[in-house]
Design an enzyme around this catalytic site. Sequence first.
Site, mmCIF file in Angstrom:
data_model
loop_
_atom_site.group_PDB
_atom_site.id
_atom_site.type_symbol
_atom_site.label_atom_id
_atom_site.label_comp_id
_atom_site.label_asym_id
_atom_site.label_seq_id
_atom_site.Cartn_x
_atom_site.Cartn_y
_atom_site.Cartn_z
ATOM 1 N N GLU A 244 0.732 -1.060 0.424
ATOM 2 C CA GLU A 244 -0.098 -0.017 0.524
ATOM 3 C C GLU A 244 1.220 1.395 -0.037
ATOM 4 O OE1 GLU A 244 -2.937 -0.610 -0.784
ATOM 5 O OE2 GLU A 244 -3.932 -2.268 -0.144
ATOM 6 N N ASP A 269 -18.731 -10.459 -8.744
ATOM 7 C CA ASP A 269 -19.016 -9.633 -7.543
ATOM 8 C C ASP A 269 -18.401 -8.194 -7.331
ATOM 9 O OD1 ASP A 269 -18.796 -9.270 -4.581
ATOM 10 O OD2 ASP A 269 -16.507 -9.210 -4.572
#
Length: 321
Positions: A244, A269
């Site tokens: 991240e 999804d």
Amino acid sequence: MIGSPSTDLTSKFALDTKGLGELKQSAKAGSPAALKEAATQFEAMFINMMMKSMRDATPQDGMLDNQQTKMFTSMLDQQMSQNMAKRGMGLADVLTRQLSANGMGAQALAIGADGYPAAAGKAAAAAQGLAPLDGSMRPGMDAATMLRTGAGQPGAPALPLTTDSGRVQAPHVRAFQEKLHVHAAEAERATGVPAKFMLGQAALESGWGKRMIRNADGSNSHNLFGIKAGPGWKGKVATAVTTEYVNGRPHTKVERFRAYDSPADSFKDYANMLSRNPRYGKVLASGADASAFAHGLQRAGYATDPQYAAKLTRIIKHSLA
């Protein structure tokens, strides 16, 4: 008439002009064997195009790389293309069936001076009455168009063999797109987002399917889009190390990700998330603009990598067909 053994260029040196001349003579004589051989040479040309594309995508600025090594590598690739075409990958058989069914001979492939058959001109193909094959070829479609679009190959999806920029797709890219394009098409119907855009994001997130998130037992989580498992997720979960970016700097973290039973479930999804989450409203409205789609995702907070939008745009525009 020159027999088939003398026209089998796949067993000869790729630059053998004598063998090319014999093939031209057989083509003029209407030899059925010449049609098969010309089709095989066309397949060799296609394989060589793929190999050239892969070479172009590989860095060639090492200490031992120079014009001479590039020349010999090119010659090696031509010979390897000949040998691979002899074993066959199906294209030659399709060409032979199509041309034979329409009374066309080896000259329809317009054997060129470079040792490979070039595409027949559209006018010549139309004059020969080239008929559709399984509805995928149209009158006047020449062999080059057939090669580019993949038309006429049994069971072939409606995908071109080259990207929008004209580059032949690398085999692993095409395999990824062919495997998942049906699921991407279903997601497109549900969201309006072009299937190609979603395939590009799946490729970026999963490394073309090579860096899939794994479950604890080592099985595939089928999470193609790197979607995390938040508090509201009631399905299976896989834990993985991820990177991240915080203020532009990378940080390694362990995160929980959603796990699915199949790639189809992953696409469903993903489509559901785009459709129901308000923050992706502008992404759905991006239309057919790849750059707008990619930057919309980044602005909506889909990824923290500052180069995410640029990477995704590049994949959509230059890698996918």
